[in-house]
Scaffold this motif. Structure first.
Motif: not given
Length: 428
Positions: A238-260
Protein backbone atom coordinates in the motif's frame (compact mmCIF):
# COMPACT_ATOMS: atom_id res chain seq x y z
CA UNK A 1 -23.76 -9.67 -6.85
CA UNK A 2 -23.79 -6.02 -7.93
CA UNK A 3 -21.01 -3.43 -8.09
CA UNK A 4 -17.50 -3.53 -9.57
CA UNK A 5 -15.63 -6.81 -9.83
CA UNK A 6 -13.19 -5.84 -7.05
CA UNK A 7 -16.13 -4.91 -4.78
CA UNK A 8 -17.80 -8.24 -5.46
CA UNK A 9 -14.55 -10.12 -4.80
CA UNK A 10 -14.09 -8.27 -1.52
CA UNK A 11 -17.68 -9.03 -0.54
CA UNK A 12 -17.20 -12.71 -1.31
CA UNK A 13 -13.95 -12.74 0.69
CA UNK A 14 -15.46 -11.20 3.84
CA UNK A 15 -18.79 -13.05 3.74
CA UNK A 16 -17.06 -16.38 3.10
CA UNK A 17 -14.58 -15.86 5.94
CA UNK A 18 -17.33 -14.88 8.39
CA UNK A 19 -19.51 -17.81 7.36
CA UNK A 20 -16.61 -20.25 7.66
CA UNK A 21 -15.71 -18.91 11.12
CA UNK A 22 -19.34 -19.24 12.25
CA UNK A 23 -19.38 -22.86 11.12
CA UNK A 24 -16.22 -23.60 13.12
CA UNK A 25 -17.18 -21.86 16.35
CA UNK A 26 -20.99 -21.83 16.42
CA UNK A 27 -22.04 -24.89 14.46
CA UNK A 28 -19.14 -27.29 15.00
CA UNK A 29 -21.56 -30.10 15.92
CA UNK A 30 -23.65 -29.77 12.76
CA UNK A 31 -22.10 -32.31 10.42
CA UNK A 32 -24.19 -31.05 7.52
CA UNK A 33 -22.26 -27.80 7.72
CA UNK A 34 -18.82 -28.93 8.93
CA UNK A 35 -18.58 -31.76 6.44
CA UNK A 36 -21.20 -31.10 3.79
CA UNK A 37 -20.98 -27.34 3.22
CA UNK A 38 -17.28 -26.99 4.00
CA UNK A 39 -16.48 -29.99 1.80
CA UNK A 40 -18.54 -28.49 -1.02
CA UNK A 41 -16.76 -25.14 -0.57
CA UNK A 42 -13.35 -26.83 -0.70
CA UNK A 43 -14.35 -28.60 -3.90
CA UNK A 44 -15.74 -25.50 -5.60
CA UNK A 45 -12.80 -23.37 -4.47
CA UNK A 46 -10.37 -25.96 -5.75
CA UNK A 47 -12.17 -26.10 -9.09
CA UNK A 48 -11.95 -22.33 -9.42
CA UNK A 49 -8.21 -22.27 -8.68
CA UNK A 50 -7.71 -25.13 -11.16
CA UNK A 51 -9.66 -23.18 -13.78
CA UNK A 52 -7.30 -20.23 -13.31
CA UNK A 53 -4.21 -22.45 -13.38
CA UNK A 54 -5.55 -24.08 -16.55
CA UNK A 55 -4.90 -20.80 -18.36
CA UNK A 56 -1.50 -20.02 -16.90
CA UNK A 57 0.82 -22.12 -19.10
CA UNK A 58 -0.73 -21.22 -22.48
CA UNK A 59 -1.13 -17.60 -21.38
CA UNK A 60 2.53 -17.32 -20.36
CA UNK A 61 3.82 -18.92 -23.57
CA UNK A 62 1.53 -17.05 -25.93
CA UNK A 63 1.90 -13.66 -24.22
CA UNK A 64 5.72 -13.80 -24.24
CA UNK A 65 5.89 -14.86 -27.90
CA UNK A 66 3.39 -12.14 -28.82
CA UNK A 67 5.25 -9.55 -26.75
CA UNK A 68 8.57 -10.29 -28.46
CA UNK A 69 6.93 -10.26 -31.89
CA UNK A 70 5.50 -6.82 -31.15
CA UNK A 71 8.85 -5.31 -30.18
CA UNK A 72 10.32 -3.05 -32.85
CA UNK A 73 13.67 -4.85 -32.90
CA UNK A 74 15.58 -7.56 -31.11
CA UNK A 75 17.74 -4.95 -29.35
CA UNK A 76 14.59 -3.84 -27.54
CA UNK A 77 14.38 -7.28 -25.93
CA UNK A 78 17.86 -6.90 -24.44
CA UNK A 79 17.03 -3.51 -22.95
CA UNK A 80 13.64 -4.67 -21.73
CA UNK A 81 15.00 -7.88 -20.20
CA UNK A 82 17.91 -6.12 -18.52
CA UNK A 83 15.76 -3.41 -16.94
CA UNK A 84 13.04 -5.83 -15.85
CA UNK A 85 15.44 -8.36 -14.31
CA UNK A 86 17.51 -5.62 -12.67
CA UNK A 87 14.50 -3.97 -11.04
CA UNK A 88 13.20 -7.33 -9.83
CA UNK A 89 16.54 -8.02 -8.11
CA UNK A 90 16.71 -4.51 -6.60
CA UNK A 91 13.17 -4.95 -5.30
CA UNK A 92 14.06 -8.25 -3.62
CA UNK A 93 17.26 -6.90 -2.06
CA UNK A 94 15.45 -3.88 -0.61
CA UNK A 95 12.71 -6.16 0.72
CA UNK A 96 15.22 -8.36 2.54
CA UNK A 97 17.01 -5.34 4.00
CA UNK A 98 13.71 -3.89 5.24
CA UNK A 99 12.70 -7.23 6.81
CA UNK A 100 16.03 -7.53 8.64
CA UNK A 101 15.74 -3.99 10.02
CA UNK A 102 12.15 -4.57 11.16
CA UNK A 103 13.10 -7.92 12.70
CA UNK A 104 15.96 -6.33 14.65
CA UNK A 105 13.69 -3.58 15.96
CA UNK A 106 10.67 -5.67 16.98
CA UNK A 107 12.37 -9.03 17.67
CA UNK A 108 9.45 -11.36 16.74
CA UNK A 109 9.18 -14.41 19.00
CA UNK A 110 11.42 -13.03 21.73
CA UNK A 111 10.26 -14.34 25.11
CA UNK A 112 8.04 -17.07 23.65
CA UNK A 113 8.76 -20.79 23.93
CA UNK A 114 8.51 -23.73 21.59
CA UNK A 115 5.39 -25.89 21.97
CA UNK A 116 5.77 -29.38 23.41
CA UNK A 117 5.86 -32.09 20.82
CA UNK A 118 5.96 -29.61 17.98
CA UNK A 119 8.35 -31.71 15.97
CA UNK A 120 5.74 -34.40 15.43
CA UNK A 121 3.67 -32.03 13.29
CA UNK A 122 6.46 -30.95 10.95
CA UNK A 123 7.08 -32.45 7.56
CA UNK A 124 9.21 -30.65 4.99
CA UNK A 125 9.02 -31.30 1.26
CA UNK A 126 12.73 -30.59 0.74
CA UNK A 127 15.86 -30.01 2.80
CA UNK A 128 18.24 -28.59 0.18
CA UNK A 129 19.03 -25.03 -0.79
CA UNK A 130 18.20 -24.39 -4.47
CA UNK A 131 21.26 -24.91 -6.66
CA UNK A 132 21.39 -21.74 -8.77
CA UNK A 133 23.82 -23.32 -11.26
CA UNK A 134 21.55 -26.32 -11.77
CA UNK A 135 18.57 -23.98 -12.02
CA UNK A 136 20.25 -22.02 -14.85
CA UNK A 137 21.27 -25.19 -16.68
CA UNK A 138 17.75 -26.56 -16.26
CA UNK A 139 16.25 -23.55 -18.05
CA UNK A 140 16.92 -25.31 -21.36
CA UNK A 141 14.37 -28.16 -21.60
CA UNK A 142 15.28 -31.49 -23.12
CA UNK A 143 11.59 -32.32 -23.55
CA UNK A 144 9.29 -29.38 -24.32
CA UNK A 145 6.16 -31.47 -23.81
CA UNK A 146 7.30 -32.38 -20.30
CA UNK A 147 8.07 -28.72 -19.58
CA UNK A 148 4.51 -27.74 -20.50
CA UNK A 149 3.01 -30.69 -18.64
CA UNK A 150 4.92 -29.94 -15.43
CA UNK A 151 4.39 -26.17 -15.71
CA UNK A 152 8.12 -25.40 -15.40
CA UNK A 153 7.94 -21.62 -15.82
CA UNK A 154 11.63 -21.00 -16.50
CA UNK A 155 11.67 -23.57 -19.29
CA UNK A 156 8.41 -22.28 -20.75
CA UNK A 157 9.74 -18.72 -20.69
CA UNK A 158 12.93 -19.86 -22.44
CA UNK A 159 11.00 -21.65 -25.19
CA UNK A 160 8.72 -18.65 -25.64
CA UNK A 161 11.69 -16.28 -25.97
CA UNK A 162 13.47 -18.33 -28.63
CA UNK A 163 10.19 -18.82 -30.51
CA UNK A 164 9.57 -15.08 -30.49
CA UNK A 165 13.14 -14.35 -31.59
CA UNK A 166 12.83 -16.84 -34.45
CA UNK A 167 9.62 -15.21 -35.65
CA UNK A 168 11.23 -11.76 -35.37
CA UNK A 169 14.23 -12.91 -37.42
CA UNK A 170 12.01 -14.19 -40.27
CA UNK A 171 10.57 -10.74 -40.88
CA UNK A 172 7.62 -10.44 -43.27
CA UNK A 173 7.68 -14.16 -44.03
CA UNK A 174 6.49 -14.82 -40.48
CA UNK A 175 3.48 -12.47 -40.73
CA UNK A 176 0.99 -15.39 -40.60
CA UNK A 177 2.65 -16.71 -37.42
CA UNK A 178 2.52 -13.23 -35.88
CA UNK A 179 -1.17 -12.92 -36.68
CA UNK A 180 -1.82 -16.37 -35.19
CA UNK A 181 -0.13 -15.52 -31.89
CA UNK A 182 -1.86 -12.13 -31.73
CA UNK A 183 -5.26 -13.75 -32.18
CA UNK A 184 -4.37 -16.48 -29.67
CA UNK A 185 -3.35 -13.79 -27.18
CA UNK A 186 -6.67 -11.99 -27.65
CA UNK A 187 -8.50 -15.28 -27.11
CA UNK A 188 -6.57 -15.90 -23.88
CA UNK A 189 -7.32 -12.41 -22.56
CA UNK A 190 -11.00 -12.87 -23.40
CA UNK A 191 -10.94 -16.19 -21.55
CA UNK A 192 -9.37 -14.47 -18.54
CA UNK A 193 -12.20 -11.96 -18.55
CA UNK A 194 -14.81 -14.71 -18.64
CA UNK A 195 -13.21 -16.67 -15.81
CA UNK A 196 -12.84 -13.53 -13.70
CA UNK A 197 -16.62 -13.10 -13.70
CA UNK A 198 -16.63 -16.23 -11.52
CA UNK A 199 -14.00 -14.84 -9.13
CA UNK A 200 -16.43 -13.55 -6.46
CA UNK A 201 -17.98 -17.01 -6.14
CA UNK A 202 -14.62 -18.80 -6.21
CA UNK A 203 -13.19 -16.49 -3.53
CA UNK A 204 -16.35 -16.96 -1.45
CA UNK A 205 -15.89 -20.75 -1.50
CA UNK A 206 -12.17 -20.52 -0.71
CA UNK A 207 -12.80 -18.26 2.28
CA UNK A 208 -15.49 -20.56 3.73
CA UNK A 209 -12.93 -23.36 3.73
CA UNK A 210 -10.26 -21.14 5.29
CA UNK A 211 -12.54 -19.72 8.02
CA UNK A 212 -13.79 -23.18 8.96
CA UNK A 213 -10.29 -24.62 9.52
CA UNK A 214 -8.25 -21.83 11.17
CA UNK A 215 -7.43 -22.50 14.84
CA UNK A 216 -7.82 -19.32 16.90
CA UNK A 217 -5.72 -20.58 19.82
CA UNK A 218 -2.77 -21.28 17.57
CA UNK A 219 -3.07 -17.90 15.90
CA UNK A 220 -3.27 -16.00 19.18
CA UNK A 221 -0.09 -17.63 20.51
CA UNK A 222 1.95 -16.07 17.70
CA UNK A 223 -0.20 -13.01 16.97
CA UNK A 224 2.79 -10.69 17.27
CA UNK A 225 4.79 -12.60 14.66
CA UNK A 226 1.85 -12.85 12.28
CA UNK A 227 0.97 -9.20 12.78
CA UNK A 228 4.54 -8.11 12.05
CA UNK A 229 4.76 -10.12 8.82
CA UNK A 230 1.37 -8.89 7.66
CA UNK A 231 2.19 -5.30 8.61
CA UNK A 232 5.46 -5.23 6.66
CA UNK A 233 3.89 -6.87 3.60
CA UNK A 234 0.89 -4.53 3.75
CA UNK A 235 3.23 -1.53 3.95
CA UNK A 236 5.04 -2.80 0.86
CA UNK A 237 1.73 -3.23 -1.01
CA UNK A 238 0.00 0.00 0.00
CA UNK A 239 2.90 2.40 0.53
CA UNK A 240 6.28 1.32 -0.87
CA UNK A 241 5.15 0.16 -4.32
CA UNK A 242 2.69 3.04 -4.95
CA UNK A 243 5.36 5.57 -3.94
CA UNK A 244 7.99 3.92 -6.17
CA UNK A 245 5.61 3.96 -9.13
CA UNK A 246 4.72 7.59 -8.44
CA UNK A 247 8.41 8.61 -8.30
CA UNK A 248 9.26 6.96 -11.62
CA UNK A 249 6.04 7.35 -13.61
CA UNK A 250 3.99 10.13 -12.07
CA UNK A 251 1.03 7.82 -11.44
CA UNK A 252 -0.47 8.89 -8.12
CA UNK A 253 -0.35 6.32 -5.28
CA UNK A 254 -4.14 6.43 -4.92
CA UNK A 255 -4.58 5.59 -8.61
CA UNK A 256 -2.09 2.72 -8.39
CA UNK A 257 -3.77 1.29 -5.30
CA UNK A 258 -7.17 1.43 -6.98
CA UNK A 259 -5.80 -0.26 -10.09
CA UNK A 260 -4.29 -3.13 -8.09
CA UNK A 261 -7.21 -3.64 -5.68
CA UNK A 262 -8.74 -6.50 -7.65
CA UNK A 263 -5.31 -8.09 -8.03
CA UNK A 264 -4.63 -7.92 -4.28
CA UNK A 265 -7.97 -9.46 -3.36
CA UNK A 266 -7.48 -12.29 -5.83
CA UNK A 267 -3.95 -12.96 -4.54
CA UNK A 268 -5.20 -13.04 -0.95
CA UNK A 269 -7.76 -15.68 -1.83
CA UNK A 270 -5.55 -17.96 -3.95
CA UNK A 271 -2.11 -17.44 -2.31
CA UNK A 272 -0.58 -18.33 -5.68
CA UNK A 273 1.55 -16.00 -7.81
CA UNK A 274 1.17 -18.27 -10.81
CA UNK A 275 -2.61 -18.38 -10.52
CA UNK A 276 -2.66 -14.57 -10.35
CA UNK A 277 -0.74 -14.11 -13.63
CA UNK A 278 -3.92 -13.54 -15.70
CA UNK A 279 -5.17 -10.92 -13.23
CA UNK A 280 -1.77 -9.18 -13.18
CA UNK A 281 -1.77 -9.03 -16.99
CA UNK A 282 -5.25 -7.59 -16.96
CA UNK A 283 -4.30 -5.02 -14.30
CA UNK A 284 -1.30 -3.80 -16.27
CA UNK A 285 -2.84 -3.61 -19.72
CA UNK A 286 -6.43 -2.61 -18.94
CA UNK A 287 -6.02 -0.41 -15.85
CA UNK A 288 -2.50 1.02 -16.02
CA UNK A 289 -2.17 1.22 -19.79
CA UNK A 290 1.06 -0.80 -19.97
CA UNK A 291 1.92 -2.12 -23.41
CA UNK A 292 1.08 -5.77 -24.01
CA UNK A 293 4.63 -6.23 -25.29
CA UNK A 294 6.06 -5.27 -21.89
CA UNK A 295 3.40 -6.97 -19.77
CA UNK A 296 3.59 -10.16 -21.82
CA UNK A 297 7.31 -10.46 -21.17
CA UNK A 298 7.62 -9.07 -17.64
CA UNK A 299 4.69 -10.66 -15.80
CA UNK A 300 5.57 -14.35 -16.37
CA UNK A 301 9.20 -13.57 -15.55
CA UNK A 302 8.15 -11.78 -12.37
CA UNK A 303 5.93 -14.66 -11.27
CA UNK A 304 9.06 -16.82 -11.42
CA UNK A 305 11.84 -14.66 -9.96
CA UNK A 306 10.27 -11.57 -8.34
CA UNK A 307 9.52 -12.98 -4.91
CA UNK A 308 10.05 -9.91 -2.72
CA UNK A 309 7.07 -10.82 -0.53
CA UNK A 310 8.46 -14.32 -0.07
CA UNK A 311 11.84 -12.81 0.85
CA UNK A 312 10.24 -10.71 3.59
CA UNK A 313 8.29 -13.72 4.86
CA UNK A 314 11.30 -16.07 4.91
CA UNK A 315 13.55 -13.50 6.61
CA UNK A 316 11.08 -12.70 9.41
CA UNK A 317 10.22 -16.39 9.83
CA UNK A 318 13.90 -17.23 10.33
CA UNK A 319 14.37 -14.42 12.86
CA UNK A 320 11.20 -15.52 14.67
CA UNK A 321 12.39 -19.13 14.80
CA UNK A 322 15.79 -18.05 16.12
CA UNK A 323 14.25 -15.87 18.84
CA UNK A 324 11.64 -18.40 19.95
CA UNK A 325 14.35 -21.05 20.30
CA UNK A 326 16.44 -18.74 22.48
CA UNK A 327 19.27 -18.35 19.92
CA UNK A 328 18.89 -14.94 18.23
CA UNK A 329 20.80 -14.54 14.97
CA UNK A 330 24.12 -12.70 15.59
CA UNK A 331 24.42 -9.36 13.79
CA UNK A 332 27.47 -10.62 11.93
CA UNK A 333 25.47 -13.44 10.37
CA UNK A 334 22.63 -11.26 9.04
CA UNK A 335 24.43 -10.53 5.76
CA UNK A 336 24.83 -14.26 5.14
CA UNK A 337 21.17 -14.78 5.96
CA UNK A 338 20.20 -12.00 3.54
CA UNK A 339 22.22 -13.48 0.67
CA UNK A 340 20.80 -16.94 1.35
CA UNK A 341 17.24 -15.59 1.38
CA UNK A 342 17.90 -13.79 -1.92
CA UNK A 343 18.95 -17.04 -3.58
CA UNK A 344 16.10 -18.97 -1.99
CA UNK A 345 13.43 -16.46 -2.94
CA UNK A 346 14.34 -16.85 -6.61
CA UNK A 347 13.73 -20.58 -6.22
CA UNK A 348 10.36 -20.24 -4.47
CA UNK A 349 7.57 -21.71 -6.54
CA UNK A 350 4.61 -19.44 -7.28
CA UNK A 351 2.26 -21.82 -5.51
CA UNK A 352 0.66 -21.88 -2.05
CA UNK A 353 3.16 -22.97 0.60
CA UNK A 354 6.28 -22.35 -1.50
CA UNK A 355 7.72 -19.80 0.93
CA UNK A 356 7.20 -21.91 4.05
CA UNK A 357 9.17 -24.79 2.53
CA UNK A 358 12.08 -22.44 1.85
CA UNK A 359 11.78 -21.09 5.40
CA UNK A 360 12.20 -24.65 6.67
CA UNK A 361 15.26 -25.13 4.46
CA UNK A 362 16.78 -21.92 5.86
CA UNK A 363 16.17 -23.11 9.43
CA UNK A 364 18.08 -26.30 8.70
CA UNK A 365 20.90 -24.38 7.02
CA UNK A 366 21.22 -22.12 10.08
CA UNK A 367 21.08 -24.99 12.57
CA UNK A 368 17.88 -23.74 14.18
CA UNK A 369 15.49 -26.23 15.84
CA UNK A 370 13.06 -27.55 13.27
CA UNK A 371 10.37 -27.63 15.97
CA UNK A 372 9.85 -23.91 15.33
CA UNK A 373 8.43 -24.89 11.94
CA UNK A 374 5.32 -26.20 13.70
CA UNK A 375 4.33 -22.64 14.58
CA UNK A 376 5.42 -21.16 11.25
CA UNK A 377 3.41 -23.76 9.35
CA UNK A 378 0.38 -23.32 11.60
CA UNK A 379 0.01 -19.69 10.56
CA UNK A 380 1.43 -20.04 7.06
CA UNK A 381 -1.93 -19.61 5.32
CA UNK A 382 -2.37 -16.11 6.72
CA UNK A 383 1.19 -14.99 6.00
CA UNK A 384 1.23 -16.66 2.58
CA UNK A 385 -1.85 -14.73 1.47
CA UNK A 386 -0.17 -11.37 2.06
CA UNK A 387 3.16 -12.70 0.80
CA UNK A 388 1.54 -13.53 -2.55
CA UNK A 389 -0.22 -10.16 -2.72
CA UNK A 390 3.12 -8.41 -2.21
CA UNK A 391 4.77 -10.55 -4.88
CA UNK A 392 2.19 -9.82 -7.57
CA UNK A 393 1.82 -6.11 -6.80
CA UNK A 394 5.61 -5.96 -7.04
CA UNK A 395 5.34 -7.45 -10.53
CA UNK A 396 2.83 -4.75 -11.44
CA UNK A 397 4.97 -1.96 -10.00
CA UNK A 398 8.16 -3.08 -11.75
CA UNK A 399 6.48 -3.51 -15.13
CA UNK A 400 4.76 -0.14 -14.83
CA UNK A 401 8.14 1.48 -14.16
CA UNK A 402 9.79 -0.42 -17.02
CA UNK A 403 7.02 0.73 -19.36
CA UNK A 404 7.82 4.34 -18.44
CA UNK A 405 11.56 3.86 -18.86
CA UNK A 406 11.04 2.18 -22.24
CA UNK A 407 8.52 4.76 -23.45
CA UNK A 408 5.75 2.14 -23.22
CA UNK A 409 6.16 1.09 -26.85
CA UNK A 410 2.98 0.20 -28.67
CA UNK A 411 2.81 -3.09 -30.58
CA UNK A 412 4.28 -2.93 -34.05
CA UNK A 413 1.65 -3.39 -36.76
CA UNK A 414 2.24 -5.63 -39.73
CA UNK A 415 2.26 -2.60 -42.05
CA UNK A 416 4.96 -0.90 -39.96
CA UNK A 417 7.07 -4.03 -39.96
CA UNK A 418 6.77 -4.34 -43.73
CA UNK A 419 7.84 -0.72 -44.20
CA UNK A 420 11.01 -1.40 -42.21
CA UNK A 421 12.04 -4.12 -44.66
CA UNK A 422 13.75 -3.73 -48.04
CA UNK A 423 11.29 -3.51 -50.92
CA UNK A 424 12.23 -6.94 -52.28
CA UNK A 425 11.42 -8.56 -48.91
CA UNK A 426 7.99 -7.01 -48.38
CA UNK A 427 6.11 -9.63 -50.34
CA UNK A 428 2.90 -9.06 -52.21
Amino acid sequence: MKGSLSTRIFTGLIVGLVLGSMIQYLFADVSLLTKGLVGLAEGLGGMFVSLIKLMVVPLVYISIVTGICELRDIASLGRLGGKTFGLYMVNTVLSIAAAIVVGLIFQPGMGATLPNGASTTVELATTETPDIGAMLIGIVPSNPVQAFASGDMLQIIFMAIITGLAIQAMGAAAAPAMRTFRVANEVMMKLVGLVMTLAPFGVFALMISLGATLEANTLMSVAGYVGLVVLVLTFWILVAYPLAVWMFTGIKPKVFRQATREQVLFALSTASSNATIPVTMRTLTDKLGVSKAIAGFGVPLGATINMSGSAIYITLAAMFAANISGTPIPAGDLLTVGITVLLMSVGVGGVPGGAVVMAGVLLLQMGLPIEAMAIIMAVDRINDMFCTASNVVGDTAVNTIVAKLEGNPEPVSEDERLLDLPVDERGS
